[in-house]
Design a protein around this motif. Structure first.
Motif, PDB file in Angstrom:
ATOM      1  N   GLU A 212      28.233  14.218  34.455  1.00 30.47           N
ATOM      2  CA  GLU A 212      27.872  14.986  33.269  1.00 30.47           C
ATOM      3  C   GLU A 212      28.839  14.703  32.122  1.00 30.47           C
ATOM      4  O   GLU A 212      28.427  14.607  30.972  1.00 30.47           O
ATOM      5  N   LEU A 213      30.107  14.575  32.453  1.00 29.30           N
ATOM      6  CA  LEU A 213      31.106  14.286  31.423  1.00 29.30           C
ATOM      7  C   LEU A 213      30.868  12.903  30.826  1.00 29.30           C
ATOM      8  O   LEU A 213      30.920  12.731  29.603  1.00 29.30           O
ATOM      9  N   GLN A 214      30.574  11.915  31.676  1.00 24.99           N
ATOM     10  CA  GLN A 214      30.301  10.569  31.161  1.00 24.99           C
ATOM     11  C   GLN A 214      29.042  10.569  30.293  1.00 24.99           C
ATOM     12  O   GLN A 214      28.995   9.888  29.278  1.00 24.99           O
ATOM     13  N   GLN A 215      28.039  11.350  30.692  1.00 22.26           N
ATOM     14  CA  GLN A 215      26.814  11.429  29.894  1.00 22.26           C
ATOM     15  C   GLN A 215      27.088  12.084  28.543  1.00 22.26           C
ATOM     16  O   GLN A 215      26.595  11.634  27.512  1.00 22.26           O
ATOM     17  N   PHE A 216      27.905  13.144  28.549  1.00 18.47           N
ATOM     18  CA  PHE A 216      28.279  13.792  27.288  1.00 18.47           C
ATOM     19  C   PHE A 216      28.983  12.799  26.374  1.00 18.47           C
ATOM     20  O   PHE A 216      28.677  12.702  25.188  1.00 18.47           O
ATOM     21  N   LYS A 217      29.930  12.040  26.945  1.00 18.74           N
ATOM     22  CA  LYS A 217      30.664  11.061  26.146  1.00 18.74           C
ATOM     23  C   LYS A 217      29.725   9.998  25.595  1.00 18.74           C
ATOM     24  O   LYS A 217      29.819   9.618  24.424  1.00 18.74           O
ATOM     25  N   ALA A 218      28.819   9.502  26.432  1.00 17.52           N
ATOM     26  CA  ALA A 218      27.876   8.471  25.991  1.00 17.52           C
ATOM     27  C   ALA A 218      27.000   8.994  24.863  1.00 17.52           C
ATOM     28  O   ALA A 218      26.800   8.307  23.847  1.00 17.52           O
ATOM     29  N   ASP A 219      26.494  10.218  24.994  1.00 20.64           N
ATOM     30  CA  ASP A 219      25.656  10.810  23.948  1.00 20.64           C
ATOM     31  C   ASP A 219      26.456  11.035  22.669  1.00 20.64           C
ATOM     32  O   ASP A 219      25.959  10.815  21.566  1.00 20.64           O
ATOM     33  N   PHE A 220      27.690  11.463  22.825  1.00 25.43           N
ATOM     34  CA  PHE A 220      28.564  11.705  21.675  1.00 25.43           C
ATOM     35  C   PHE A 220      28.798  10.407  20.900  1.00 25.43           C
ATOM     36  O   PHE A 220      28.628  10.353  19.683  1.00 25.43           O
ATOM     37  N   PHE A 221      29.155   9.337  21.626  1.00 31.90           N
ATOM     38  CA  PHE A 221      29.405   8.063  20.951  1.00 31.90           C
ATOM     39  C   PHE A 221      28.119   7.470  20.376  1.00 31.90           C
ATOM     40  O   PHE A 221      28.158   6.804  19.339  1.00 31.90           O
ATOM     41  N   LYS A 222      26.985   7.725  21.034  1.00 25.13           N
ATOM     42  CA  LYS A 222      25.709   7.281  20.480  1.00 25.13           C
ATOM     43  C   LYS A 222      25.457   7.941  19.128  1.00 25.13           C
ATOM     44  O   LYS A 222      24.970   7.309  18.197  1.00 25.13           O
ATOM     45  N   ALA A 223      25.807   9.217  19.036  1.00 22.72           N
ATOM     46  CA  ALA A 223      25.623   9.943  17.772  1.00 22.72           C
ATOM     47  C   ALA A 223      26.513   9.385  16.674  1.00 22.72           C
ATOM     48  O   ALA A 223      26.186   9.491  15.491  1.00 22.72           O
ATOM     49  N   LEU A 224      27.616   8.769  17.040  1.00 22.85           N
ATOM     50  CA  LEU A 224      28.531   8.184  16.058  1.00 22.85           C
ATOM     51  C   LEU A 224      28.214   6.716  15.759  1.00 22.85           C
ATOM     52  O   LEU A 224      28.906   6.091  14.973  1.00 22.85           O
ATOM     53  N   SER A 225      27.173   6.197  16.373  1.00 22.58           N
ATOM     54  CA  SER A 225      26.946   4.752  16.337  1.00 22.58           C
ATOM     55  C   SER A 225      26.138   4.252  15.132  1.00 22.58           C
ATOM     56  O   SER A 225      25.556   3.180  15.193  1.00 22.58           O
ATOM     57  N   HIS A 226      26.127   4.987  14.062  1.00 21.87           N
ATOM     58  CA  HIS A 226      25.395   4.555  12.871  1.00 21.87           C
ATOM     59  C   HIS A 226      26.348   4.571  11.670  1.00 21.87           C
ATOM     60  O   HIS A 226      27.047   5.561  11.451  1.00 21.87           O
ATOM     61  N   PRO A 227      26.386   3.494  10.895  1.00 25.13           N
ATOM     62  CA  PRO A 227      27.330   3.429   9.766  1.00 25.13           C
ATOM     63  C   PRO A 227      27.182   4.582   8.769  1.00 25.13           C
ATOM     64  O   PRO A 227      28.181   5.087   8.262  1.00 25.13           O
ATOM     65  N   LEU A 228      25.957   5.011   8.499  1.00 23.57           N
ATOM     66  CA  LEU A 228      25.768   6.107   7.553  1.00 23.57           C
ATOM     67  C   LEU A 228      26.317   7.418   8.128  1.00 23.57           C
ATOM     68  O   LEU A 228      26.934   8.204   7.405  1.00 23.57           O
TER      69      LEU A 228
END
Length: 121
Positions: free
Chosen positions: A4-20
């Motif tokens: 669950e922690l790894q999934q949270f981290k993956a989702d968090f970094f996905k949310a940051l993965s756009h330049p805008l």
């Protein structure tokens, strides 16, 4: 629980993965701003900014508070800027390594292209 922690981290970094989205977060690190202020500073359409803010809000990265008819956005946790600063430092380190590698390659190529004097026996 570990997954669950790894999934949270993956989702968090996905949310940051756009330049805008990154740029919006950098602006919000300066203080709360409305959609209109953000779009004006970034020279982007309101729909693009709103879409990115909506995603950041859904991931609990930013919060919006009503101020009359407008919504002011701010960082939910100022530690996000520390994370982005560390990412910048990592990028700079990679850039320095890449520049050093190119300089070494250039030096090697320069040594190869110099003409050697013929050796007389």
């Amino acid at each position: 629980m570990g997954g669950e922690l790894q999934q949270f981290k993956a989702d968090f970094f996905k949310a940051l993965s756009h330049p805008l989205r990154i740029r919006i977060l950098e602006l919000l690190s300066e203080g709360e701003k409305s959609v209109n202020e953000i779009q004006s500073i970034l020279n982007k359409e309101g729909s693009a900014v709103s879409q990115q803010l909506s995603l950041l809000r859904a991931k609990n990265i930013v919060v919006g508070t009503k101020d009359g008819k407008r919504v002011l956005y701010s960082l939910r946790d100022p530690m996000i800027m520390n994370l982005l600063e560390v990412a910048r430092e990592i990028f700079n380190n990679h850039l320095i390594d890449t520049i050093t590698m190119f300089e070494e390659l250039d030096d090697t190529d320069s040594n190869k292209t110099t003409k050697e004097e013929p050796v007389e026996y």
